[in-house]
Design a protein around this motif. Structure first.
Motif, PDB file in Angstrom:
ATOM      1  N   ASN A  30       0.826  -1.203   0.000  1.00 57.22           N
ATOM      2  CA  ASN A  30       0.000   0.000   0.000  1.00 57.22           C
ATOM      3  C   ASN A  30       0.864   1.258   0.000  1.00 57.22           C
ATOM      4  O   ASN A  30       2.073   1.197   0.173  1.00 57.22           O
ATOM      5  CB  ASN A  30      -0.916  -0.004   1.224  1.00 57.22           C
ATOM      6  CG  ASN A  30      -1.935  -1.123   1.181  1.00 57.22           C
ATOM      7  OD1 ASN A  30      -2.629  -1.291   0.189  1.00 57.22           O
ATOM      8  ND2 ASN A  30      -2.015  -1.897   2.259  1.00 57.22           N
ATOM      9  N   GLY A  31       0.219   2.392  -0.206  1.00 58.90           N
ATOM     10  CA  GLY A  31       0.923   3.672  -0.171  1.00 58.90           C
ATOM     11  C   GLY A  31       0.845   4.442  -1.470  1.00 58.90           C
ATOM     12  O   GLY A  31       1.212   5.615  -1.523  1.00 58.90           O
ATOM     13  N   GLY A  32       0.402   3.787  -2.527  1.00 58.05           N
ATOM     14  CA  GLY A  32       0.274   4.465  -3.812  1.00 58.05           C
ATOM     15  C   GLY A  32       1.376   4.168  -4.800  1.00 58.05           C
ATOM     16  O   GLY A  32       1.294   4.560  -5.963  1.00 58.05           O
ATOM     17  N   GLY A  33       2.432   3.494  -4.350  1.00 56.97           N
ATOM     18  CA  GLY A  33       3.511   3.131  -5.265  1.00 56.97           C
ATOM     19  C   GLY A  33       3.063   2.055  -6.245  1.00 56.97           C
ATOM     20  O   GLY A  33       2.169   1.263  -5.956  1.00 56.97           O
ATOM     21  N   THR A  80       8.929  -4.122  -6.201  1.00 64.07           N
ATOM     22  CA  THR A  80       9.509  -3.035  -6.984  1.00 64.07           C
ATOM     23  C   THR A  80       8.554  -1.856  -7.023  1.00 64.07           C
ATOM     24  O   THR A  80       7.474  -1.902  -6.430  1.00 64.07           O
ATOM     25  CB  THR A  80       9.854  -3.511  -8.412  1.00 64.07           C
ATOM     26  OG1 THR A  80      10.655  -2.519  -9.062  1.00 64.07           O
ATOM     27  CG2 THR A  80       8.603  -3.771  -9.241  1.00 64.07           C
ATOM     28  N   GLY A  81       8.948  -0.799  -7.702  1.00 63.43           N
ATOM     29  CA  GLY A  81       8.100   0.381  -7.839  1.00 63.43           C
ATOM     30  C   GLY A  81       8.909   1.656  -7.904  1.00 63.43           C
ATOM     31  O   GLY A  81      10.139   1.656  -7.762  1.00 63.43           O
ATOM     32  N   HIS A  82       8.189   2.756  -8.115  1.00 65.72           N
ATOM     33  CA  HIS A  82       8.823   4.073  -8.220  1.00 65.72           C
ATOM     34  C   HIS A  82       8.491   4.991  -7.047  1.00 65.72           C
ATOM     35  O   HIS A  82       9.164   6.001  -6.849  1.00 65.72           O
ATOM     36  CB  HIS A  82       8.353   4.797  -9.489  1.00 65.72           C
ATOM     37  CG  HIS A  82       8.722   4.121 -10.763  1.00 65.72           C
ATOM     38  ND1 HIS A  82       7.990   3.081 -11.299  1.00 65.72           N
ATOM     39  CD2 HIS A  82       9.742   4.346 -11.632  1.00 65.72           C
ATOM     40  CE1 HIS A  82       8.537   2.694 -12.440  1.00 65.72           C
ATOM     41  NE2 HIS A  82       9.597   3.442 -12.671  1.00 65.72           N
ATOM     42  N   GLY A  83       7.397   4.691  -6.328  1.00 69.67           N
ATOM     43  CA  GLY A  83       6.875   5.686  -5.400  1.00 69.67           C
ATOM     44  C   GLY A  83       6.735   5.241  -3.966  1.00 69.67           C
ATOM     45  O   GLY A  83       7.538   4.473  -3.436  1.00 69.67           O
ATOM     46  N   ASN A  84       5.650   5.704  -3.337  1.00 68.82           N
ATOM     47  CA  ASN A  84       5.451   5.561  -1.906  1.00 68.82           C
ATOM     48  C   ASN A  84       5.186   4.114  -1.485  1.00 68.82           C
ATOM     49  O   ASN A  84       4.579   3.339  -2.222  1.00 68.82           O
ATOM     50  CB  ASN A  84       4.271   6.437  -1.473  1.00 68.82           C
ATOM     51  CG  ASN A  84       4.257   6.681   0.018  1.00 68.82           C
ATOM     52  OD1 ASN A  84       5.263   6.538   0.694  1.00 68.82           O
ATOM     53  ND2 ASN A  84       3.104   7.065   0.544  1.00 68.82           N
ATOM     54  N   VAL A  85       5.647   3.803  -0.281  1.00 67.01           N
ATOM     55  CA  VAL A  85       5.449   2.489   0.323  1.00 67.01           C
ATOM     56  C   VAL A  85       5.009   2.697   1.763  1.00 67.01           C
ATOM     57  O   VAL A  85       5.664   3.438   2.505  1.00 67.01           O
ATOM     58  CB  VAL A  85       6.740   1.641   0.313  1.00 67.01           C
ATOM     59  CG1 VAL A  85       6.509   0.293   0.991  1.00 67.01           C
ATOM     60  CG2 VAL A  85       7.261   1.447  -1.097  1.00 67.01           C
ATOM     61  N   ASN A 110      12.896   0.887  -8.691  1.00 65.47           N
ATOM     62  CA  ASN A 110      12.652   1.180 -10.104  1.00 65.47           C
ATOM     63  C   ASN A 110      12.877   2.654 -10.417  1.00 65.47           C
ATOM     64  O   ASN A 110      12.588   3.102 -11.525  1.00 65.47           O
ATOM     65  CB  ASN A 110      11.224   0.754 -10.464  1.00 65.47           C
ATOM     66  CG  ASN A 110      11.033   0.405 -11.921  1.00 65.47           C
ATOM     67  OD1 ASN A 110       9.917   0.269 -12.384  1.00 65.47           O
ATOM     68  ND2 ASN A 110      12.119   0.262 -12.683  1.00 65.47           N
ATOM     69  N   TYR A 111      13.350   3.376  -9.434  1.00 62.97           N
ATOM     70  CA  TYR A 111      13.734   4.789  -9.455  1.00 62.97           C
ATOM     71  C   TYR A 111      12.712   5.646  -8.713  1.00 62.97           C
ATOM     72  O   TYR A 111      11.581   5.824  -9.163  1.00 62.97           O
ATOM     73  CB  TYR A 111      13.932   5.330 -10.869  1.00 62.97           C
ATOM     74  CG  TYR A 111      14.616   6.689 -10.912  1.00 62.97           C
ATOM     75  CD1 TYR A 111      15.670   6.980 -10.052  1.00 62.97           C
ATOM     76  CD2 TYR A 111      14.238   7.669 -11.818  1.00 62.97           C
ATOM     77  CE1 TYR A 111      16.313   8.202 -10.091  1.00 62.97           C
ATOM     78  CE2 TYR A 111      14.879   8.893 -11.870  1.00 62.97           C
ATOM     79  CZ  TYR A 111      15.910   9.159 -11.007  1.00 62.97           C
ATOM     80  OH  TYR A 111      16.549  10.376 -11.041  1.00 62.97           O
ATOM     81  N   GLY A 112      13.132   6.148  -7.560  1.00 58.03           N
ATOM     82  CA  GLY A 112      12.294   7.011  -6.759  1.00 58.03           C
ATOM     83  C   GLY A 112      11.678   6.330  -5.548  1.00 58.03           C
ATOM     84  O   GLY A 112      11.022   6.974  -4.726  1.00 58.03           O
ATOM     85  N   MET A 113      11.894   5.045  -5.417  1.00 59.18           N
ATOM     86  CA  MET A 113      11.305   4.279  -4.320  1.00 59.18           C
ATOM     87  C   MET A 113      12.106   4.381  -3.023  1.00 59.18           C
ATOM     88  O   MET A 113      11.554   4.266  -1.917  1.00 59.18           O
ATOM     89  CB  MET A 113      11.223   2.804  -4.753  1.00 59.18           C
ATOM     90  CG  MET A 113      10.577   1.872  -3.773  1.00 59.18           C
ATOM     91  SD  MET A 113      10.842   0.156  -4.305  1.00 59.18           S
ATOM     92  CE  MET A 113       9.460  -0.658  -3.554  1.00 59.18           C
TER      93      MET A 113
END
Length: 216
Positions: A30-33, A80-85, A110-113
């Motif tokens: 969760n978090g939107g990532g 993996t992911g780029h954003g919020n966790v 994945n860049y930004g995580m």
């Protein structure tokens, strides 16, 4: 005889591994990532491993949520992911029990995580910090040798690639790969148009990670 929650989780893990030996899953958080990033990456890595290091992995990886007891069915989780966790207290405890019971988690930025993930991990491991995994660690010398450690696949911020880990009782239980982007290297060639040499390095490093998780 009384069993702790961790002991019960460990017994569940052992039974589950016998049922789903050498199976891996994508970790949904969760978090939107975008936990679903790089959709062709893991299937391609699985095919590479089955062809080159004698695994027998299902080519369609499962998806499991952090707080689900189903994570104990899989000895290897990929995230993996780029954003919020964001991990809830319950999710953090479940993930910690899984890792301390013999599971393994590979997290690929994945860049930004990175900043979000590092904050989330403080809830999972309040008394343990990520530490750099040296190039002499077995994970870089399993099936393929990487004398300089983690390979650089994508440029990102131009910083050196880092393999950061959490250890428990001497075993690497969590590997966080940063400034490398192995997952992009695992994707179909048409996605990022990486040179074949770069893609092979990414796949070989991925194979090492899976081999380490299954053998340790």
């Amino acid at each position: 005889m009384k069993f702790s929650v961790l002991s019960l989780c460990y017994l569940t893990f052992l039974v589950s591994v016998n049922v789903n030996a050498q199976e891996i899953a994508i970790l949904k958080y969760n978090g939107g990532g975008d936990w679903y990033a790089n959709p062709t990456a893991l299937p391609n890595l699985i095919r590479f491993c089955n062809n080159h290091i004698d695994t027998r992995l299902d080519e369609k990886p499962a998806t499991v949520e952090v707080g689900s007891s189903r994570i104990f069915q899989y000895p290897f989780l990929h995230m993996t992911g780029h954003g919020n966790v964001i991990f809830s207290d319950t999710e953090a405890a479940n993930l910690r029990d899984y890792l301390f019971s013999g599971g393994f988690l590979h997290i690929d930025d994945n860049y930004g995580m990175a900043p979000y993930l590092k904050q989330a991990l403080k809830k999972v491991f309040p008394n343990t910090e990520l530490e750099e995994v040296g190039s002499d660690h077995p994970i870089f010398n399993k099936k393929y040798v990487f004398p300089k450690g983690l390979p650089k696949i994508h440029e990102h911020d131009g910083l050196r690639p880092q393999a950061l880990g959490i250890f428990h009782d001497g075993r690497l239980v969590l590997l966080f790969t940063v400034e490398s982007d192995l997952g992009d290297g695992w994707e179909d060639p048409s996605v990022h148009k990486d040179p074949e040499e770069i893609r092979i390095k990414a796949l070989q490093m991925g194979a090492n990670i899976i081999a380490y998780a299954f053998e340790n």
